[in-house]
Design a protein around this motif. Structure first.
Motif, PDB file in Angstrom:
ATOM      1  N   GLU A  83       2.871   2.718  -3.049  1.00  0.00           N
ATOM      2  CA  GLU A  83       2.223   3.645  -3.986  1.00  0.00           C
ATOM      3  C   GLU A  83       2.539   5.096  -3.630  1.00  0.00           C
ATOM      4  O   GLU A  83       2.288   6.007  -4.418  1.00  0.00           O
ATOM      5  CB  GLU A  83       0.705   3.434  -3.980  1.00  0.00           C
ATOM      6  N   TYR A  84       3.065   5.309  -2.413  1.00  0.00           N
ATOM      7  CA  TYR A  84       3.354   6.675  -1.967  1.00  0.00           C
ATOM      8  C   TYR A  84       4.845   7.004  -1.995  1.00  0.00           C
ATOM      9  O   TYR A  84       5.227   8.134  -2.214  1.00  0.00           O
ATOM     10  CB  TYR A  84       2.788   6.902  -0.557  1.00  0.00           C
ATOM     11  N   GLU A  86       0.826  -1.205   0.000  1.00  0.00           N
ATOM     12  CA  GLU A  86       0.000   0.000   0.000  1.00  0.00           C
ATOM     13  C   GLU A  86       0.861   1.257   0.000  1.00  0.00           C
ATOM     14  O   GLU A  86       0.623   2.182  -0.782  1.00  0.00           O
ATOM     15  CB  GLU A  86      -0.937  -0.002   1.209  1.00  0.00           C
ATOM     16  N   TYR A  87       1.882   1.295   0.869  1.00  0.00           N
ATOM     17  CA  TYR A  87       2.687   2.515   0.953  1.00  0.00           C
ATOM     18  C   TYR A  87       3.696   2.624  -0.192  1.00  0.00           C
ATOM     19  O   TYR A  87       4.225   3.704  -0.439  1.00  0.00           O
ATOM     20  CB  TYR A  87       3.346   2.628   2.328  1.00  0.00           C
ATOM     21  N   ALA A 105       2.227   7.209  13.137  1.00  0.00           N
ATOM     22  CA  ALA A 105       2.297   8.480  12.395  1.00  0.00           C
ATOM     23  C   ALA A 105       2.008   8.264  10.914  1.00  0.00           C
ATOM     24  O   ALA A 105       1.422   9.124  10.250  1.00  0.00           O
ATOM     25  CB  ALA A 105       3.663   9.134  12.586  1.00  0.00           C
ATOM     26  N   ILE A 148      -0.030   6.122   9.693  1.00  0.00           N
ATOM     27  CA  ILE A 148      -1.467   5.899   9.495  1.00  0.00           C
ATOM     28  C   ILE A 148      -2.161   7.229   9.196  1.00  0.00           C
ATOM     29  O   ILE A 148      -3.139   7.285   8.462  1.00  0.00           O
ATOM     30  CB  ILE A 148      -2.064   5.198  10.745  1.00  0.00           C
ATOM     31  N   VAL A 149      -1.619   8.310   9.739  1.00  0.00           N
ATOM     32  CA  VAL A 149      -2.179   9.642   9.487  1.00  0.00           C
ATOM     33  C   VAL A 149      -1.532  10.276   8.254  1.00  0.00           C
ATOM     34  O   VAL A 149      -2.204  10.910   7.446  1.00  0.00           O
ATOM     35  CB  VAL A 149      -1.972  10.551  10.718  1.00  0.00           C
ATOM     36  N   ASP A 150      -0.217  10.078   8.115  1.00  0.00           N
ATOM     37  CA  ASP A 150       0.523  10.706   7.020  1.00  0.00           C
ATOM     38  C   ASP A 150       1.394   9.660   6.324  1.00  0.00           C
ATOM     39  O   ASP A 150       2.389   9.209   6.885  1.00  0.00           O
ATOM     40  CB  ASP A 150       1.419  11.823   7.587  1.00  0.00           C
ATOM     41  N   PRO A 151       1.037   9.272   5.103  1.00  0.00           N
ATOM     42  CA  PRO A 151       1.779   8.216   4.413  1.00  0.00           C
ATOM     43  C   PRO A 151       3.258   8.558   4.180  1.00  0.00           C
ATOM     44  O   PRO A 151       4.039   7.677   3.860  1.00  0.00           O
ATOM     45  CB  PRO A 151       1.065   8.077   3.067  1.00  0.00           C
TER      46      PRO A 151
END
Lengths: 252, 302
Positions: free
Chosen positions: B32-33, B29-30, B265, B267-270
């Protein structure tokens, strides 16, 4: 990403209509997807809010009700302010219709908003059934009427439309021979459950948009689990929020 | 640009930042960021020998400056992970840490055996508060900590990190027990057991009633425990608990952590993981340090 709040108004007390300028989200947004919004103040987690419209490939509209700390804080945002938003997230509704009749949208309360974008994106004008607590909480009827082939309204106290549940309208319409190719539903869980059961009993395909307390919104933290009839668990944020009505275990 | 390399139990990380197990899934998932190769290591979601469904929803609740979770170690099982996730993860230039969970000592040993030498490091999760059997029960009794550590160490083919629970009276005693059991490194802290009540319904928000508290709210507790454990053992320490910025991470390094993990952290900000890594570098540059190792344990007490 940071998106500018370009327009804000209050549709009724506690119900806010926001339009943000965000081409990256607008270009990709599909009906049924959501935004994950950092509300500010002491609200630590983001809040998932469904997308109501994407306009001109640039603007995104969402509507939310003040329910707690996060939404109360978000409601204080002023036009011109930048909002920290992730999205569009989630899978969205399947807009490719199976054959055999019109699509039908069944919405209740604040679950109606993603259905407006869906109604406009479907290849065929749907029938729309909306349920509200009372006349005061019934909003956007004209917009839904314009997007509908036929529209039906129910309210708990009968102050607007039929007195009773929107699912009562659904059941009587189907009993009187209406043929629908698919039912799309979003709203309170008991309403969606009856819509999904009614669809199943009548051999109609059904898509439900589920809600759950959510963490990351991207599928990593696995907090927002939804139980499936096959015994598995799926993530509302990543595998959903839209699921087949037949695969959701409403008792799970 | 300072030298960010750290060495944790013989494994070299390109920088001291990893992910808190359970917040990062298996990385897809991350990815992608940001590029996972930007991290020193990726600590993956807990794996058990057999698949686990986890607890019923709701399994997350917001608190003041933090969250409670009661996910309950949901995972597809270690074999499924090896077949479906590991090859993809190996495309990234980062160290991979598997987190091992179980209900019995034998369960933990079995996961270690299934994973073999395919991961760079193993992290023994004897500190999860969200499962009825195993989990934290192992991590709060020094004798059990030593026993499960030594048995898993005997089966492990990669360096073994033991993740400590903060839900104890004396964290130093637990750390020494893990060291005696043969741990190669320690990570701390796991979540603090907590409860959030919905005053409208007069019921706990979490279906499981209780859950593990994480996020900025727990950071001072975590820093204090890292400091205590640093005094008690010589093992490398991966510090975690509420880290959201480079400054937060520096506190842990000063207290004695050799590396840090960022979880909630993200979870709020990728992008939290990248921000923490960059923030550590900025602090080192601004204060004239050439290597991150220069500040580890450099806390001066009053």
């Amino acid at each position: 990403m940071l998106c500018k709040l370009t327009y804000k108004n209050e549709l009724r007390p506690g119900l806010f209509n926001f339009i943000i300028d965000c081409p990256q989200i607008a270009a990709k947004a599909k009906p049924g997807q959501f935004l994950h919004v950092l509300c500010g103040g002491s609200a630590y987690l983001r809040r998932p809010i469904s997308i109501c419209a994407a306009v001109e490939g640039r603007f995104v509209r969402f509507i939310f009700e003040v329910r707690g700390k996060g939404t109360a804080e978000l409601a204080k945002a002023q036009a011109g302010q930048m909002l920290d938003i992730l999205g569009p997230l989630g899978n969205g509704f399947d807009t490719a219709l199976p054959g055999g009749g019109k699509p039908l949208l069944v919405g209740g309360g604040i679950g109606i908003f993603p259905l407006l974008m869906l109604a406009k994106k479907l290849p065929q004008k749907p029938d729309i059934m909306l349920g509200f607590r009372d006349e005061q909480s019934a909003v956007m009827i004209r917009e839904f009427s314009n997007a509908a082939d036929d529209i039906f309204i129910a309210s708990d106290d009968g102050s607007i439309g039929f007195k009773g549940f929107v699912t009562d309208i659904l059941k009587s319409k189907i009993a009187s021979g209406a043929k629908y190719s698919r039912i799309y539903t979003c709203g309170p869980l008991p309403m969606m459950r009856i819509a999904a059961d009614t669809a199943k009993e009548n051999g109609i395909d059904c898509q439900v948009s589920m809600e759950e307390r959510m963490g990351c919104g991207v599928g990593a933290c696995v907090a927002c689990a939804c139980a499936m009839t096959d015994g598995s668990k799926k993530r509302v944020c990543k595998d959903g929020p839209v699921f087949s009505g037949a695969e959701v275990d409403f008792d799970g | 640009m300072a030298d960010l390399k750290v060495n944790i139990a013989g494994v070299e990380w390109k920088n001291p930042v990893t992910t808190g197990s359970g917040t990062f899934g298996f990385g897809r998932e991350y990815a992608e960021y940001f590029d996972l190769s930007e991290l020193g290591a990726v600590c993956l979601k807990a794996l058990s020998a057999k698949p686990r469904l986890g607890n019923k929803s709701p399994r997350i609740a917001e608190t003041n400056d933090g969250i409670l979770n009661s996910v309950g170690l949901q995972n597809p099982g270690a074999e499924h992970f090896l077949e479906n996730e590991l090859d993809w993860l190996r495309k990234f230039d980062t160290k991979l840490i598997a987190n091992l969970c179980g209900s019995t000592v034998e369960d933990y040993v079995e996961v270690a055996e299934i994973l073999g030498d395919k991961l760079d490091m193993l992290e023994l999760n004897i500190s999860c508060p969200n499962v009825k059997v195993g989990g934290m029960a192992f991590g709060t009794d020094p004798k059990m900590v030593e026993e499960v550590t030594s048995k898993v160490k005997a089966a492990a083919k990669s360096p073994l990190i033991v993740k400590l629970s903060p839900n104890v009276t004396d964290i130093a005693e637990i750390a020494k027990a893990a060291e005696a059991g043969g741990a190669d490194a320690l990570s701390l802290i796991n979540t603090l057991l907590g409860m959030k009540i919905d005053i409208k319904t007069r019921r706990p928000v979490l279906n499981n009633n209780t859950g593990g508290l994480s996020g900025p709210a727990i950071m001072p507790v975590a820093v204090r425990m890292v400091h205590q454990v640093r005094q008690a053992v010589k093992l490398p320490i991966i510090g975690m608990g509420g880290i959201a910025s480079g400054e937060d991470a520096i506190e842990f390094l000063l207290a004695g952590a050799d590396a840090v993990a960022v979880g909630t952290a993200g979870i709020v900000d990728p992008y939290a993981w990248i921000k923490v890594r960059n923030g550590i570098n900025d602090y080192l540059d601004q204060n004239g340090y050439k290597s991150v190792k220069e500040i580890v344990g450099k806390l001066e007490l009053n």
